[in-house]
Design a protein around this motif. Sequence first.
Motif, PDB file in Angstrom:
ATOM      1  N   ILE B 313      -8.707  -9.229 -10.660  1.00  0.00           N
ATOM      2  CA  ILE B 313      -9.058  -8.936  -9.276  1.00  0.00           C
ATOM      3  C   ILE B 313      -8.097  -7.877  -8.745  1.00  0.00           C
ATOM      4  O   ILE B 313      -6.978  -7.733  -9.230  1.00  0.00           O
ATOM      5  N   ALA B 314      -8.570  -7.128  -7.740  1.00  0.00           N
ATOM      6  CA  ALA B 314      -7.790  -5.995  -7.230  1.00  0.00           C
ATOM      7  C   ALA B 314      -6.729  -6.485  -6.270  1.00  0.00           C
ATOM      8  O   ALA B 314      -6.805  -6.268  -5.062  1.00  0.00           O
ATOM      9  N   LEU B 315      -5.742  -7.181  -6.792  1.00  0.00           N
ATOM     10  CA  LEU B 315      -4.639  -7.654  -5.969  1.00  0.00           C
ATOM     11  C   LEU B 315      -3.344  -7.426  -6.734  1.00  0.00           C
ATOM     12  O   LEU B 315      -3.097  -8.058  -7.760  1.00  0.00           O
ATOM     13  N   GLY B 316      -2.519  -6.489  -6.233  1.00  0.00           N
ATOM     14  CA  GLY B 316      -1.228  -6.231  -6.859  1.00  0.00           C
ATOM     15  C   GLY B 316      -0.211  -5.910  -5.792  1.00  0.00           C
ATOM     16  O   GLY B 316      -0.560  -5.734  -4.613  1.00  0.00           O
ATOM     17  N   GLY B 317       1.048  -5.819  -6.191  1.00  0.00           N
ATOM     18  CA  GLY B 317       2.116  -5.545  -5.231  1.00  0.00           C
ATOM     19  C   GLY B 317       1.914  -4.228  -4.501  1.00  0.00           C
ATOM     20  O   GLY B 317       2.328  -4.079  -3.357  1.00  0.00           O
ATOM     21  N   GLY B 318       1.267  -3.280  -5.157  1.00  0.00           N
ATOM     22  CA  GLY B 318       1.080  -1.970  -4.543  1.00  0.00           C
ATOM     23  C   GLY B 318      -0.265  -1.783  -3.882  1.00  0.00           C
ATOM     24  O   GLY B 318      -0.564  -0.707  -3.352  1.00  0.00           O
ATOM     25  N   THR B 319      -1.115  -2.804  -3.907  1.00  0.00           N
ATOM     26  CA  THR B 319      -2.456  -2.689  -3.315  1.00  0.00           C
ATOM     27  C   THR B 319      -2.349  -2.338  -1.834  1.00  0.00           C
ATOM     28  O   THR B 319      -1.589  -2.963  -1.088  1.00  0.00           O
ATOM     29  N   ILE B 320      -3.090  -1.301  -1.420  1.00  0.00           N
ATOM     30  CA  ILE B 320      -2.970  -0.794  -0.053  1.00  0.00           C
ATOM     31  C   ILE B 320      -3.840  -1.627   0.892  1.00  0.00           C
ATOM     32  O   ILE B 320      -5.050  -1.743   0.690  1.00  0.00           O
ATOM     33  N   VAL B 321      -3.219  -2.188   1.911  1.00  0.00           N
ATOM     34  CA  VAL B 321      -3.942  -3.024   2.874  1.00  0.00           C
ATOM     35  C   VAL B 321      -4.922  -2.133   3.651  1.00  0.00           C
ATOM     36  O   VAL B 321      -4.537  -1.108   4.195  1.00  0.00           O
ATOM     37  N   GLY B 322      -6.185  -2.510   3.638  1.00  0.00           N
ATOM     38  CA  GLY B 322      -7.219  -1.734   4.328  1.00  0.00           C
ATOM     39  C   GLY B 322      -7.860  -0.690   3.442  1.00  0.00           C
ATOM     40  O   GLY B 322      -8.833  -0.061   3.841  1.00  0.00           O
ATOM     41  N   ALA B 323      -7.330  -0.475   2.229  1.00  0.00           N
ATOM     42  CA  ALA B 323      -7.915   0.525   1.333  1.00  0.00           C
ATOM     43  C   ALA B 323      -8.057  -0.055  -0.071  1.00  0.00           C
ATOM     44  O   ALA B 323      -8.024   0.670  -1.064  1.00  0.00           O
ATOM     45  N   GLU B 324      -8.202  -1.374  -0.166  1.00  0.00           N
ATOM     46  CA  GLU B 324      -8.373  -2.022  -1.458  1.00  0.00           C
ATOM     47  C   GLU B 324      -9.600  -1.444  -2.158  1.00  0.00           C
ATOM     48  O   GLU B 324     -10.573  -1.137  -1.484  1.00  0.00           O
ATOM     49  N   PRO B 325      -9.654  -1.268  -3.494  1.00  0.00           N
ATOM     50  CA  PRO B 325      -8.649  -1.718  -4.462  1.00  0.00           C
ATOM     51  C   PRO B 325      -7.573  -0.679  -4.761  1.00  0.00           C
ATOM     52  O   PRO B 325      -6.893  -0.800  -5.763  1.00  0.00           O
ATOM     53  N   ARG B 326      -7.403   0.382  -3.888  1.00  0.00           N
ATOM     54  CA  ARG B 326      -6.411   1.401  -4.211  1.00  0.00           C
ATOM     55  C   ARG B 326      -5.002   0.820  -4.149  1.00  0.00           C
ATOM     56  O   ARG B 326      -4.719  -0.103  -3.392  1.00  0.00           O
ATOM     57  N   SER B 327      -4.119   1.403  -4.972  1.00  0.00           N
ATOM     58  CA  SER B 327      -2.741   0.934  -5.031  1.00  0.00           C
ATOM     59  C   SER B 327      -1.808   2.136  -4.989  1.00  0.00           C
ATOM     60  O   SER B 327      -2.169   3.218  -5.462  1.00  0.00           O
ATOM     61  N   VAL B 328      -0.626   1.951  -4.393  1.00  0.00           N
ATOM     62  CA  VAL B 328       0.361   3.037  -4.419  1.00  0.00           C
ATOM     63  C   VAL B 328       1.030   3.116  -5.789  1.00  0.00           C
ATOM     64  O   VAL B 328       1.741   4.081  -6.085  1.00  0.00           O
ATOM     65  N   GLY B 329       0.802   2.103  -6.644  1.00  0.00           N
ATOM     66  CA  GLY B 329       1.315   2.121  -8.019  1.00  0.00           C
ATOM     67  C   GLY B 329       2.817   2.232  -8.064  1.00  0.00           C
ATOM     68  O   GLY B 329       3.527   1.569  -7.300  1.00  0.00           O
ATOM     69  N   TYR B 330       3.313   3.133  -8.925  1.00  0.00           N
ATOM     70  CA  TYR B 330       4.765   3.229  -9.114  1.00  0.00           C
ATOM     71  C   TYR B 330       5.465   3.843  -7.897  1.00  0.00           C
ATOM     72  O   TYR B 330       6.679   3.825  -7.787  1.00  0.00           O
ATOM     73  N   ARG B 331       4.719   4.403  -6.921  1.00  0.00           N
ATOM     74  CA  ARG B 331       5.329   5.019  -5.744  1.00  0.00           C
ATOM     75  C   ARG B 331       5.692   3.979  -4.670  1.00  0.00           C
ATOM     76  O   ARG B 331       6.078   4.328  -3.567  1.00  0.00           O
ATOM     77  N   ILE B 332       5.566   2.709  -5.039  1.00  0.00           N
ATOM     78  CA  ILE B 332       5.795   1.652  -4.038  1.00  0.00           C
ATOM     79  C   ILE B 332       7.185   1.748  -3.423  1.00  0.00           C
ATOM     80  O   ILE B 332       7.367   1.506  -2.230  1.00  0.00           O
ATOM     81  N   GLY B 333       8.171   2.165  -4.236  1.00  0.00           N
ATOM     82  CA  GLY B 333       9.557   2.241  -3.767  1.00  0.00           C
ATOM     83  C   GLY B 333       9.761   3.294  -2.695  1.00  0.00           C
ATOM     84  O   GLY B 333      10.802   3.338  -2.045  1.00  0.00           O
ATOM     85  N   ALA B 334       8.788   4.173  -2.486  1.00  0.00           N
ATOM     86  CA  ALA B 334       8.897   5.192  -1.450  1.00  0.00           C
ATOM     87  C   ALA B 334       7.888   4.961  -0.336  1.00  0.00           C
ATOM     88  O   ALA B 334       8.149   5.263   0.824  1.00  0.00           O
ATOM     89  N   GLU B 335       6.717   4.403  -0.679  1.00  0.00           N
ATOM     90  CA  GLU B 335       5.614   4.386   0.286  1.00  0.00           C
ATOM     91  C   GLU B 335       5.449   3.087   1.071  1.00  0.00           C
ATOM     92  O   GLU B 335       4.907   3.101   2.168  1.00  0.00           O
ATOM     93  N   ALA B 336       5.885   1.957   0.495  1.00  0.00           N
ATOM     94  CA  ALA B 336       5.674   0.676   1.185  1.00  0.00           C
ATOM     95  C   ALA B 336       6.511   0.618   2.455  1.00  0.00           C
ATOM     96  O   ALA B 336       7.575   1.244   2.547  1.00  0.00           O
ATOM     97  N   LEU B 337       6.031  -0.149   3.446  1.00  0.00           N
ATOM     98  CA  LEU B 337       6.751  -0.266   4.716  1.00  0.00           C
ATOM     99  C   LEU B 337       8.162  -0.813   4.505  1.00  0.00           C
ATOM    100  O   LEU B 337       9.116  -0.351   5.117  1.00  0.00           O
TER     101      LEU B 337
END
Lengths: 361, 512
Positions: B313-337
Amino acid sequence: MVKAPRMQARITLEDVAALARGCAVLGTGGGGDVRPGAIAARRAIREHGEVPLVSLDDLPADALVLPLSGIGAPTVSHEMIHGEDEPVRIAEEIERILGRPPAAVMSSEIGGGNGVAPVAWAARLGLPLLDADAMGRAFPEVQMVSMYVAGIPANLVVMADVAGNVVTIRPIDGLWSERIARAVCVAAGSSALMADYVLTARECAGAVIEGTVSRAIAVGRATEGAADPLAALTAELGAVRLLTGKLADLDRRTTGGFARGTATVEGTGDDRGRTLTLEIQNENLVALEDGRVRAMVPDLITVVDTQTATAVQTEALRYGQRVTVLAWPCDPLWRTPKGLETAGPRAFGYDLDYLPVEKIA
Amino acid sequence: MSMSLRVGIDVGGTNTDAVVLDDDDRVLATAKRPTSPDVTEGLRAALDAVLAGLPDPRLVTRVMLGTTHATNAILERRALGRVAVLRLGAPATTSVPPLSEWPDDLRDTVAAGTAIVRGGYFVDGSEIAPLDEDAVRKFVAGTPADAIAVTGVFSPASADQENRVAEIIQAEIGDVPVSLSHEIGSLGLLERENAAVLNAALYGVARDVTAALREALASRGLEVETYFAQNDGTLMAVGYAARYPVLTIGSGPANSLRGAAYLSGVADAIVADVGGTSTDLGVLVGGFPRESAAAVEIGGVATNFRMPDILSIALGGGTIVGAEPRSVGYRIGAEALVFGGSTPTMTDAAVAAGRGVVGTHPVPGEWSERLARAVRAADEAVADAVDRVALGRADRPLVAVGGGAFLLAERVPGAREVIRPEHAEVANAVGAAIALASGRIETIVPAAGGGSARARLIDNAKEEAAARAVAAGADPESVQIVELSEIPLSYLPEPAVRLHVKAAGPLARPAG
């Protein structure tokens, strides 16, 4: 002579996928896997060209129509695939017996794998495919065909196996035809190609169900790229949506060669709190809600994936699947007294008086 | 007794993980490095990182690798061998020649030539036609190839003709590798043939990755036994993997399931592996992954070898809220709130819900309502997925593993409890390091009541499965039958079943 087919009436490589999807929907849970037939059909079109799709009006009255079907055990036909030449040997034998070659191939059963594979057989024979079949759906027994209902005699059966054997049966009636054909099939390794009820175009009128190949393609096309595939499929079929929910229970038994079972679908969303039960013998035969029948054979009942509107076959039913159950009317031929006697609820052991789906759903 | 250590490495889509286990299966060191485009660089980096945590790397005696090299080679049509494809079945099966449904580019890359010769068996074991040995000789002599794949009708039940072809090839052209379908797949001719051809196409990839691993180990002063993880969560010695490289496909999810079993000490459980972009759910039965009944498509080709039954299922640490199933992937360390970025992710949602402490910044208050909604939706999706894979049973625990395991709630409907074992973030590498080897066989036997022939055939199948486990590296003294299942075949004149037997055992001690 075959009259010139209408312009658009050819089955192309691209049509095969839609035909396969449509045949799966018309299979009402049975009729066998559509994939092997689709693979053979694509291969045959690449090799021999597109297959003209003709209607009865396109054929001379005395043209011979060759109804073909694969019979046997699905596990076997999935492993011991047909040879290329079985349809050729059957056509040659028919010509030897009846004195003229077949003019068109017809599917005996549009529902499931036997709806798709005739494209391959027609391509190999260089013949058009008649836009018709003998069921308009899938049924488990050889006598459950429109020709039987119409009173066409079952006095010639020709079978071909993978080893090259050809067997001609001149049965005294449909029951003997079934009995001997089964025995031949077993001897042939549980898989064979069969022609029965060979008939002329003139005899076809009222004895076959017309338009079912193009209907299957249209049903398959309906969901292609649709924003709401389920709504598109329901509209194309003119179906009643019996219930949307999840598969909550599945009780399977294999008796007398049939995969019997009961599937229970629990409603979700707007249908929460409702439960639909399906009685299955290879095909989905009766749909019940709170003890009330909402649809019954010979009307068509198909389980589809709620998201994709892809048909879910009986063997592929799994606990937890999110499904919608659709039901829609069968061909009027099955609603005649002889039709109901042949393939109505009592023919499958249900003590029910047939009522049309549009009256009770 | 001197201490000996094992290194487990798992190459995933985003990260390459490595762990070191000791003789008592204690985790001594872990490492996580990004997976490199060529796979091998990331593998070296993870290996270096995990070895750096050891007092003496020379204590390592075994290295186990679960890798996506084979999958990538097929998906990218790269480094694949040319295969001569031979089918034994004419006059049957000619309506669909080999490779008919393959994507054109993959067929062009792999096919050196195809032929259907007379041969094959009926379901009852009698011959469709005697094997046409002359045609076999002519085909292999006239079709230069890196490898040959041989598929006979009903070979899983009757393998003599396929084995005879291997002898003919050996006598005719010598040492070209041969892939026999009955050793690889089950009933279903086209799918088994496809699996055998892919297997043959991967021999070179297996050689390359083995050489790269050996070189990496040698340059670090390690003289060790090497093993590859296969798709049931067990291992294959390098020599065995060289013959069955296709079995490495799907080892990732299998490793994470086996690792979850190991770390939690639970043999029957639902496992959720939460990564950066998706959550993979599977089921452990007796410590092994439950396997899928459906055909598996690899690179556009339908195959039928057994793979873990996984629901993603499209649920991961980088999954973008409101834009599922897209994920920020490895850029999480820069892009997450929580890292000071401006993209709301499921990691932010879980932190706001008090499920973990991650990042460098607090979650801005204006997001709280949307994030709370996202958590509720995610919990529903997980409960839904658990219900689907559990098939109605609600009495098993859920083992939460993977880097994003903190996303999961304390309680999940449909699971008895949620277990979060230590080192859960590298469960897949731990799974690769678990020292079991296995062998499987599938054949047709008469159904119960079939008399003495049935008992003899079942014994033969057990012996063959055990022999295959030993060939894969298991200790002959401790191999056991761990699975024996029968699936009835319908519509046959004599009732018959498809028999599946699996044997497994701990690895034999390294030689010397």
